[in-house]
Design an enzyme around this catalytic site. Structure first.
Site, PDB file in Angstrom:
ATOM      1  N   VAL A  19       0.835  -1.209   0.000  1.00 43.55           N
ATOM      2  CA  VAL A  19       0.000   0.000   0.000  1.00 43.55           C
ATOM      3  C   VAL A  19       0.871   1.262   0.000  1.00 43.55           C
ATOM      4  O   VAL A  19       0.584   2.222  -0.717  1.00 43.55           O
ATOM      5  CB  VAL A  19      -0.965   0.004   1.211  1.00 43.55           C
ATOM      6  N   LYS A  94      -5.838  -1.994  10.643  1.00 34.77           N
ATOM      7  CA  LYS A  94      -7.019  -2.501  11.390  1.00 34.77           C
ATOM      8  C   LYS A  94      -6.610  -3.201  12.680  1.00 34.77           C
ATOM      9  O   LYS A  94      -7.323  -3.127  13.682  1.00 34.77           O
ATOM     10  CB  LYS A  94      -7.849  -3.452  10.523  1.00 34.77           C
ATOM     11  N   VAL A 121     -10.714  -0.584   6.829  1.00 32.10           N
ATOM     12  CA  VAL A 121     -11.885  -1.466   6.728  1.00 32.10           C
ATOM     13  C   VAL A 121     -12.399  -1.470   5.299  1.00 32.10           C
ATOM     14  O   VAL A 121     -12.693  -0.416   4.734  1.00 32.10           O
ATOM     15  CB  VAL A 121     -13.019  -0.965   7.673  1.00 32.10           C
ATOM     16  N   GLY A 123     -11.108  -1.849   2.398  1.00 35.61           N
ATOM     17  CA  GLY A 123     -10.328  -1.217   1.325  1.00 35.61           C
ATOM     18  C   GLY A 123     -10.848   0.156   0.949  1.00 35.61           C
ATOM     19  O   GLY A 123     -10.922   1.059   1.781  1.00 35.61           O
ATOM     20  N   ILE A 125     -13.850   0.966  -0.112  1.00 41.00           N
ATOM     21  CA  ILE A 125     -15.287   1.241   0.103  1.00 41.00           C
ATOM     22  C   ILE A 125     -15.410   2.245   1.252  1.00 41.00           C
ATOM     23  O   ILE A 125     -14.860   2.008   2.331  1.00 41.00           O
ATOM     24  CB  ILE A 125     -16.064  -0.049   0.456  1.00 41.00           C
ATOM     25  N   LYS A 194     -11.852  -5.939  11.655  1.00 39.13           N
ATOM     26  CA  LYS A 194     -12.616  -4.912  10.923  1.00 39.13           C
ATOM     27  C   LYS A 194     -13.996  -4.728  11.539  1.00 39.13           C
ATOM     28  O   LYS A 194     -14.498  -3.600  11.632  1.00 39.13           O
ATOM     29  CB  LYS A 194     -12.725  -5.311   9.456  1.00 39.13           C
ATOM     30  N   GLY A 292      -5.904  -4.554  -1.885  1.00 35.63           N
ATOM     31  CA  GLY A 292      -5.081  -4.251  -3.051  1.00 35.63           C
ATOM     32  C   GLY A 292      -4.344  -2.952  -2.834  1.00 35.63           C
ATOM     33  O   GLY A 292      -4.877  -2.027  -2.195  1.00 35.63           O
TER      34      GLY A 292
END
Ligand SMILES: NC(=O)c1ccc[n+]([C@@H]2O[C@H](COP(=O)([O-])OP(=O)(O)OC[C@H]3O[C@@H](n4cnc5c(N)ncnc54)[C@H](OP(=O)(O)O)[C@@H]3O)[C@@H](O)[C@H]2O)c1
Length: 412
Positions: A19, A94, A121, A123, A125, A194, A292
């Protein structure tokens, strides 16, 4: 803390893995746009890994710290020190928040800095924002989530191919959806972390990961999935946080069958989704990629922008795109026609003239009428409209033709 004298906003990055590296790549590419939104130009002021950089130097030269190291220590220590030094924080950790969330949130409140964690949490969204801001006025009764993409991919593969758990896990690892050590994912512990964070926000009460009961997917057999398919059910690893009675809260992770009408049933592959239920809103479901590098980095960058300066207004548009009205669409076409020979040929002739190609067709006779139902491949809408006019004018038509667009996209 002080923003640098010029218009620069200095971002210190801790962690340069999946990331972190994606974030470092994303930041300069969006710097112009962020400057237009916030008035400040974000710039990477330093990077820390195990072999590179010094935390103290990065802290000194940053207005905001992005933590993408993961794990409990030294991430916790770095974040506490950064907040005590007056720096805003963005993290996707998390594990840390589900263990030490209260300590970190309290420190942020006392120090008057922002602590943002959308990437922790589901990704990219925007679950955290929606719970903290959009639904702050809703009295949430229940949250269900598919919050682990690895296990959702495994269950989807088992259902799709009849594979065993071990075979589907090997596929997930080969495709990069599972870590070399997948134990946190398949045991349900990652989802539990999460759900602890989601429950904390949805129900405004402290929740530690040790208070979340969890079961994983290791014991699921191909037979279970076969049964689910026969009944039209989906088997998912579900995280639930729900009010129990007047003063209780249950937070748990467990495999469960879902009926086809449930919004989470259709969430397949590595996708995540979260459904929030409350009397005021009935139900809202958000879904998308749950992990991802580039995806999570996008959530992290969104948090950085929010932490910089809230937009006072919408910045002027920089593009002048043409607004297109004629687009490609697939259609379902329903025709009531005379039940006589050659009808299908007449219809097919018109469609061919307008370059409309048929994907599937079903024909059924009813008395002296027949019903032709077909789905056509994507075609320019204007061309399809011409075909509809010409079909409508055919003598064999018993009612005006009916068409409905078909969205062929599938996700996950
Ligand atoms: N990967 C995802 O799709 C995803 C999705 C959502 C959230 N997240 C979260 O994002 C965070 C980062 O995940 P990731 O997948 O990017 O991890 P990663 O690929 O393992 O990268 C971790 C980075 O942190 C550095 N690091 C580890 N320990 C350190 C220490 N003691 N001091 C300084 N640097 C240290 C590593 O440095 P070295 O290179 O020197 O080892 C590496 O650059 C985690 O909290 C994770 O839960 C990840």
């Amino acid at each position: 803390m002080g923003v640098a004298d010029d218009d620069t906003f200095r971002v210190g990055l801790l962690g340069y893995g999946t990331v972190g590296a994606a974030f470092a790549d994303l930041l300069p590419r969006h710097a112009d746009r962020i400057q237009r939104i916030t008035g400040l130009r974000p710039e990477l002021s330093g990077v820390l890994t195990r072999s590179r950089g010094s935390f103290d130097e990065i802290l000194e030269s940053s207005d905001l710290i992005v933590e993408l190291i993961g794990g409990l220590e030294p991430a916790r220590d770095y974040l506490l020190r950064a907040m005590h030094a007056g720096r805003h924080i963005v993290t996707a950790n998390k594990q840390l928040l589900s263990h030490h969330g209260e300590e970190l949130w309290e420190t942020a409140r006392v120090q008057g800095v922002q602590l943002r964690f959308e990437g922790a949490v589901a990704g990219v969204i925007p679950v955290i924002r929606v719970l903290q801001e959009s639904l702050a006025g809703a009295n949430v009764d229940r949250v269900h989530g598919i919050v682990n993409g690895t296990t959702n991919f495994i269950l989807t593969e088992m259902a799709r191919t009849g594979a065993t758990f071990a075979q589907a896990l090997a596929d997930a690892q080969r495709l990069g959806y599972a870590e070399a050590d997948p134990s946190d994912d398949v045991s349900g512990r990652d989802a539990a972390a999460k759900m602890a964070i989601i429950a904390r926000l949805a129900f405004d009460t402290p929740v530690h990961i040790d208070q979340v009961s969890y079961e994983g997917v290791e014991l699921i057999q191909p037979d279970d999935l076969e049964y689910a398919r026969d009944l039209g059910l989906g088997l998912k690893l579900i995280g639930t946080a729900e009010r129990v009675g007047d003063s209780g809260l249950s937070v748990r992770v467990y495999p469960a069958f879902l009926y086809p009408g449930h919004p989470l049933t259709a969430v397949n592959g590595p996708f995540n989704a979260v459904t929030v239920q409350s009397e005021a809103i009935t139900e809202i479901t958000m879904s998308g990629p749950g992990a991802g590098g580039p995806q999570t980095a996008t959530a992290v960058l969104g948090d950085v922008i929010s932490a910089m300066i809230p937009p006072a207004s919408t910045p002027p548009a920089t593009e002048t795109l043409d607004i297109v009205s004629d687009v490609m669409s697939s259609f379902y076409l329903h025709l009531e026609v005379a039940d006589e020979p050659g009808v299908l040929a007449q219809v097919a002739h018109v469609l061919a003239q307008q370059h409309v190609s048929v994907k599937s067709v079903v024909q059924k006779g009813i008395d002296d009428q027949a019903r032709l139902v077909m789905v056509v491949h994507p075609v320019l809408e204007s061309q399809f409209a011409l075909a509809m006019d010409q079909i409508g004018a055919l003598g064999v038509m018993r009612a005006p033709p009916r068409a409905i667009r078909v969205i062929e996209e599938e996700f996950g």
